[in-house]
Design an enzyme around this catalytic site. Structure first.
Site, PDB file in Angstrom:
ATOM      1  N   ASP A 197       0.891  -1.353   0.001  1.00 52.11           N
ATOM      2  CA  ASP A 197      -0.062  -0.147   0.036  1.00 52.11           C
ATOM      3  C   ASP A 197       0.790   1.294  -0.045  1.00 52.11           C
ATOM      4  O   ASP A 197       1.952   1.163   0.703  1.00 52.11           O
ATOM      5  CB  ASP A 197      -0.902  -0.192   1.293  1.00 52.11           C
ATOM      6  N   GLU A 242       1.973  -0.218  -4.838  1.00 52.32           N
ATOM      7  CA  GLU A 242       0.738   0.891  -5.501  1.00 52.32           C
ATOM      8  C   GLU A 242       1.642   2.177  -5.552  1.00 52.32           C
ATOM      9  O   GLU A 242       2.125   2.841  -4.691  1.00 52.32           O
ATOM     10  CB  GLU A 242      -0.056   1.026  -4.242  1.00 52.32           C
TER      11      GLU A 242
END
Ligand code: NOJ
Length: 531
Positions: free
Chosen positions: A217, A276
């Site tokens: 993330d 990401e």
């Protein structure tokens, strides 16, 4: 044993280099215990469906222990699974069953922040200013008289200020802590070595347990600009997709963090690290996927492209170029839990769906790894939810000015004629399913050869089985304006018509088209594969 692994080079292309990853948003996939929320046994129960769809790997959005302020992206215990999802045994059951079915399981990892309920943050609150406990996060004194103003002008990605003031143990107004997202997601201080040490423990914990990799993330976050200078707040709000010019992201220090992470992965040579990375400049993006950093980075250019031939061509060419700069594997995605669903983005209704089918063909024709978001294969559109149904923290943090991402997170419709369409036995699902999804259920689509689901399955099967889908490069072919055409080095030709006129196709056998051809020609909003 570990030492031999450490320097081992894979003999052939790694499994992820052309894998089709299927993103499961666990709370919306399938509810096995009737509480209205999807869970991990629900994923296990649907493995046959995923196998038949042709997925190689699952990416699970966060399932770690969490108060769920941001649906799991606020992790209170990174080395356990939340009871809401069935606990760690349910994850073991899923991993075992998925592996038996030949499907890999990757998880979300959230290194930029923790939950405010994490024991570290609770200890930081209790320990007070200047303590070692506070140094794991980003605490600062406020500015202005009595420190009443935040340390700088940063705003949260979700709306409102990026700083929250705490009350000290003696009841006095205290320091401020940084949270780029929700106030329940305090940012970690990556200059503190304890932070990486703990992440390493987490990585090894799951990798030893058989997890096949992680989606990382905010992989372009973590390292903050030295001195935390004020930023130019242009719009008063920022979106995940706009992070490119945001000085709080993509700071140089992040690459050392990825090198540290990669050294752990090197002990598990079959596992994959996928970042990401909301960075669009090709050279900047490429730095994340250098040989000693991430294996894969999400390139969001295709997802951001409008249904416009130049835009799509530019997105593909740039994504290819970024990967080629460092000999990395390109990645492709059209959707995830943070963005509007494709049929809605491309124009809604029948046109939006036709364009989504065409875009899917362009994506599956490209070399590299692809990521499909649950429900994409059913052609699900966004859902207009009433205010009272909204659950995304963005809604409240933005003072109810931004509706957030719930519209793209509505549970998957499996069967039956009314909500919740077999997603759960409980009519009270965490987000309501709309009554007009009756024609979109898996049950309705699975035996209909014209359905989005059947089309997706066929396309995935062709991508997997046909040698024309081999080869790492593409070559652009001439095509009429408002259209694009490319040939994969393995021989596949993909033509996409984003214009308003029907166009002739190049010579060849049509393998698949996203809509019926008209006298052998390709209508608008349609794509075709030829060999
Ligand atoms: C990106 C995730 O995809 C999103 O859902 C989340 O809200 C933020 N990171 C914060 O963790």
């Amino acid at each position: 044993m570990r030492d031999t692994y450490a320097n081992a080079q894979p003999m052939s292309a790694p499994w992820w280099s052309r894998a089709l990853f299927y993103q499961v948003y666990p709370r919306s996939f399938y509810d096995s215990n009737g509480d209205g929320l999807g869970d991990l046994d629900g994923v296990t129960a649907k493995l046959d469906y995923l196998k038949a769809l042709g997925v190689d790997a699952i990416w699970l959005n966060p399932v770690m222990v969490s108060p769920m302020a941001d649906h799991g992206y606020d992790v209170a215990d990174p080395r356990d699974v939340d009871p809401m999802f069935g606990g760690i045994e349910a994850l073991d059951r899923l991993t075992d069953a998925a592996h038996a079915a030949g499907i890999k399981v990757t998880m979300d990892l959230v290194p930029n922040h923790t939950s405010s309920a994490h024991p570290w943050f609770q200890a930081a609150l209790a320990a007070g200013p200047g303590s070692e406990e506070r140094d794991r996060y980003i605490f600062r004194d406020g500015t202005g008289p009595g420190g009443v103003r935040p340390p700088n002008n940063w705003v949260s990605i979700f709306g409102g200020p990026a700083w929250t003031r705490v009350v000290e143990a003696d009841g006095s107004p205290g320091q401020w802590y940084l949270h780029l997202f929700d106030a329940a997601q305090p940012d970690l201080n990556w200059d503190n070595p304890e932070v990486f040490d703990d992440l390493e423990k987490t990585l090894r914990f799951w990798l030893k347990r058989g997890i096949d990799g992680f989606r990382i993330d905010v992989a372009h976050g973590m390292a903050k600009p030295p001195g935390l200078p004020d930023m130019e707040v242009i719009k008063g709000e920022v979106l995940l997709a706009d992070m490119d010019d945001d000085p709080r992201f993509n700071n140089d220090g992040v690459h050392d963090i990825h090198r540290q992470i990669r050294r752990v992965f090197n002990d598990y040579p079959d596992a994959v690290a996928i970042g990401e990375v909301w960075v669009y400049d090709n050279e900047q993006f490429a730095r994340y996927v250098r040989p000693d950093e991430l294996h894969l980075g999400f390139n969001f250019r295709l997802l951001r492209a409008k249904f416009d031939a130049d835009d799509i061509r530019g997105a593909i060419a740039n994504s290819m170029e970024a990967a080629e700069l460092v000999d990395a594997t390109p990645t492709w995605t059209l959707a995830n839990h943070d963005v509007d669903r494709e049929p809605t983005r491309y124009g809604d209704g029948a046109v939006g769906l036709a364009r989504a089918r065409a875009m899917m063909m362009a994506m599956l024709a490209l070399p590299g790894a692809v990521f499909v978001y649950n429900g994409e294969e059913l052609g699900l559109p966004n859902v207009e939810l009433p205010d009272e149904a909204l659950r995304d923290p963005v809604w409240e943090r933005s003072g109810r000015t931004r509706r957030g991402r719930d519209a793209a997170r509505v549970p998957v419709p499996w069967q039956g004629d009314g909500p919740p369409f077999g997603f759960s036995d409980n009519p009270d699902t965490w987000l309501p399913l709309p009554a007009d999804w009756a024609a979109l259920t898996v049950e309705k689509q699975i035996n209909d050869p014209a359905s989005m689901l059947s089309f997706y399955r066929t396309a995935i099967e062709l991508r997997r089985d046909r040698s024309e889908f081999d080869g790492k490069s593409i070559e652009w072919l001439d095509s009429p304006s408002d259209t694009l055409a490319f040939r994969r080095s393995g021989g596949l030709v993909c033509v996409l018509n984003a214009g308003t006129r029907t166009i002739p196709l190049p010579v060849g056998e049509v393998l698949l088209a996203s809509a019926e051809l008209i006298d052998g020609k390709l209508p608008p909003d349609t794509a075709a594969w030829l060999v």
